[in-house]
Design a protein around this motif. Structure first.
Motif, PDB file in Angstrom:
ATOM      1  N   GLY A  27      13.985  36.809 -12.024  1.00 17.16           N
ATOM      2  CA  GLY A  27      13.380  37.106 -13.328  1.00 17.16           C
ATOM      3  C   GLY A  27      13.770  36.131 -14.420  1.00 17.16           C
ATOM      4  O   GLY A  27      13.001  35.890 -15.352  1.00 17.16           O
ATOM      5  N   GLU A  62      10.809  41.718  -8.929  1.00 12.31           N
ATOM      6  CA  GLU A  62      10.593  41.288 -10.315  1.00 12.31           C
ATOM      7  C   GLU A  62       9.381  40.374 -10.470  1.00 12.31           C
ATOM      8  O   GLU A  62       8.665  40.457 -11.466  1.00 12.31           O
ATOM      9  N   ARG A  63       9.217  39.483  -9.514  1.00 13.06           N
ATOM     10  CA  ARG A  63       8.142  38.480  -9.563  1.00 13.06           C
ATOM     11  C   ARG A  63       7.552  38.328  -8.170  1.00 13.06           C
ATOM     12  O   ARG A  63       8.202  37.767  -7.287  1.00 13.06           O
TER      13      ARG A  63
END
Length: 141
Positions: A27, A62-63
């Protein structure tokens, strides 16, 4: 070469390989790369597993953006960018069966609690550096 032929060529190439380097991003923007086992579905989704205590698991939570490099032998490679998400519970049996059919040794990881992910491609480039000039074929999804 038409797009269907290109996708079939990429699929055949990917299926010859069971290892890839995966790149994910924390992140805060810190990159991370690891070697993984992979399986490839007919629609060019890459399926892989990881444990919940790994950096890649946290990064993907998160991604979901992911990149892979496959097949660095013989001066031919595939670069693959896409989005990776956990395989939904409703689909887990179908994905797990296919994953273990192509990677029987991964059963140990699944039995120890590894989580299955699927990556959907956004962009793939096949590169053959044995040719002059190199053959570079990119596909957008």
């Amino acid at each position: 070469m038409d797009e269907d032929h290109t996708k079939r060529m990429i699929l055949e190439f990917l299926r010859k390989h069971t290892l890839a380097v995966i790149a994910t991003c924390h992140g805060n923007g810190t990159p991370e790369a690891a070697t993984i086992d992979l399986s490839v579905r007919d629609n060019l989704e890459i399926v892989f597993s990881t444990f919940t205590h790994t950096r890649k698991f946290d990064n993907l939570a998160e991604r979901p953006g992911v990149a892979f490099v496959v097949g660095w032998d013989d001066n031919i490679t595939v670069q693959y960018e896409g989005e990776a998400t956990r395989v939904p519970a409703a689909d887990i049996e179908q994905y797990q069966d296919a994953y273990l059919n192509s990677l029987p040794a991964a059963r140990e990881f699944i039995e120890r609690g590894a989580v299955l992910f699927k990556a959907v491609p956004r962009w793939i480039r096949y590169s053959d550096f044995n040719k002059e000039p190199p053959e570079l074929i990119a596909v957008q999804f």
